[in-house]
Design a protein around this motif. Structure first.
Motif, short mmCIF file in Angstrom:
data_model
loop_
_atom_site.label_atom_id
_atom_site.label_comp_id
_atom_site.label_asym_id
_atom_site.label_seq_id
_atom_site.Cartn_x
_atom_site.Cartn_y
_atom_site.Cartn_z
N TRP A 144 37.55 48.62 42.44
CA TRP A 144 38.50 49.61 41.90
C TRP A 144 39.92 49.17 42.19
CZ3 TRP A 144 36.14 50.28 46.59
CH2 TRP A 144 36.90 50.75 47.67
N HIS A 145 40.84 49.62 41.33
CA HIS A 145 42.26 49.26 41.52
C HIS A 145 43.14 50.21 40.72
CE1 HIS A 145 42.74 47.30 37.50
NE2 HIS A 145 41.47 46.98 37.66
N TYR A 152 46.02 55.67 40.74
CA TYR A 152 44.57 55.52 40.84
C TYR A 152 43.87 56.67 40.12
CZ TYR A 152 44.93 51.81 44.33
OH TYR A 152 45.18 50.63 44.97
N SER A 153 42.86 56.31 39.33
CA SER A 153 42.10 57.33 38.63
C SER A 153 41.39 58.23 39.63
CB SER A 153 41.06 56.67 37.71
OG SER A 153 40.08 55.97 38.47
N VAL A 154 40.87 59.34 39.15
CA VAL A 154 40.20 60.39 39.92
C VAL A 154 41.23 61.20 40.72
CG1 VAL A 154 38.45 60.99 41.64
CG2 VAL A 154 38.04 59.08 40.09
N LEU A 165 39.04 52.01 35.57
CA LEU A 165 39.34 50.97 36.54
C LEU A 165 38.49 51.09 37.80
CD1 LEU A 165 43.22 50.82 36.08
CD2 LEU A 165 41.41 49.70 34.75
N ARG A 166 37.25 51.56 37.61
CA ARG A 166 36.24 51.63 38.67
C ARG A 166 34.89 51.27 38.06
NH1 ARG A 166 38.22 54.76 43.08
NH2 ARG A 166 40.16 55.86 42.57
N PRO A 192 50.42 43.45 44.87
CA PRO A 192 49.31 43.72 43.95
C PRO A 192 47.98 43.37 44.62
CG PRO A 192 51.05 42.50 42.85
CD PRO A 192 51.40 42.49 44.30
N HIS A 193 46.98 44.22 44.43
CA HIS A 193 45.70 44.01 45.10
C HIS A 193 44.60 44.80 44.40
CE1 HIS A 193 47.25 47.79 46.70
NE2 HIS A 193 45.98 48.14 46.96
N MET A 194 43.36 44.51 44.75
CA MET A 194 42.20 45.29 44.32
C MET A 194 41.34 45.56 45.54
SD MET A 194 40.96 43.63 40.69
CE MET A 194 42.04 43.64 39.26
#
Length: 281
Positions: A144-145, A152-154, A165-166, A192-194
């Motif tokens: 996720w990212h 961030y979603s949710v 994006l999950r 930037p990261h995941m």
């Protein structure tokens, strides 16, 4: 809901473990929620040569007696994992949703609208430090990212149905999973990261309590600078990106060799980010 941002990066002299201990002391004051995606704990890194294991901070290399690889560092899942754990005072679990096992994570499950951003294929290969760096087949990776604008979603919409994006994929015979997504944005306080979690199987990839490892992926700064400066979708990322570095990031400042992806591609056709990570199993 505005995204909670992390605290300013700590000096390099602070380890991830020290960071967690410090934040733990602040927990009673409610400061932990301000951490954003920072403050992970770093387990001891293991390197295997043949069947032996020893401490190491370097990346794996081939030897005459067998393969060598190192356990990827344990990192925080951050405040937005949506993996059944309680984070940001919420307990969301996208891992329980039908359809979360998917390779293309640009949409929410069942939706058609895609997250906007430069196309990115993420290729992750999982290996074992206790089996001569052999590929691990049948394991599950939850990735996720954030979006191009750093959300961030949710958690942004407070709805588990907003789950773009999950996604989860099972490793193939070569230990590999592939995700179709977008280049993540850069928000204030983090490079930037995941995020990703490793599970023993798809059957166990249903809640954070079952995870084997949590880590993060980093991206080459030069490539990210090129992407951000060539696409208006990342206009908000440019200032944030120019204000931080891997050396000052509160996750990667004490080392990122085992978490750094290799990127190739271009703005027209999209990019690919590849990495091999290892766990002790």
């Amino acid at each position: 809901m505005p995204e909670t941002r992390p605290l300013p990066a700590l000096p390099r002299a602070f380890s991830r473990r020290h960071t967690l201990e410090t934040l733990g002391a602040l927990g009673a004051l409610g400061s932990l929620a301000l951490l954003g995606c920072g403050g992970g704990e770093d387990d001891a890194t293991g390197t295997t040569t043949g069947s032996s294991t020893s401490g190491s901070s370097g990346s794996g290399t081939a030897t005459e007696t067998g393969a060598s690889c190192s356990v990827v560092p344990e990192e925080t899942a951050g405040p937005y994992p949506a993996d059944g754990s309680t984070a940001s005072s919420r307990t969301y679990n996208v891992l329980a949703l039908a359809g979360i096992v998917r390779s293309d994570i640009r949409t929410s499950i069942g939706a058609t609208a895609q997250a906007l951003g430069v196309p990115l294929a993420v290729e992750i290969t999982l290996t074992s430090t206790t089996q001569d760096c052999a590929a691990l087949e049948g394991y599950a990776i939850y990735l996720w990212h954030c979006t191009a604008d750093g959300n961030y979603s949710v958690y942004t919409t407070q709805s588990v149905n907003d789950n773009q994006l999950r996604g989860v994929q099972a490793t193939d015979a070569n230990g590999k999973v592939s995700f179709t997504t977008i280049v993540p944005g850069c928000y204030s306080g983090r490079v930037p990261h995941m995020h990703l979690e490793v599970y023993r199987s798809l059957a166990t990839a249903t809640a954070a309590a079952n995870k084997l490892r949590t880590t993060q992926l980093a991206f080459p700064p030069e490539t990210m600078a090129t992407i951000y400066n060539s696409s208006g979708l990342y206009s908000a990322s440019i200032r944030n990106f120019n204000s931080i570095s891997l050396a000052s990031d509160n996750i990667f400042s004490d080392g990122y060799d085992l978490e750094m992806t290799t990127m190739s591609g271009n703005a027209t056709d999209g990019y690919t980010a590849a990495i091999t990570i290892s766990i002790a199993t």
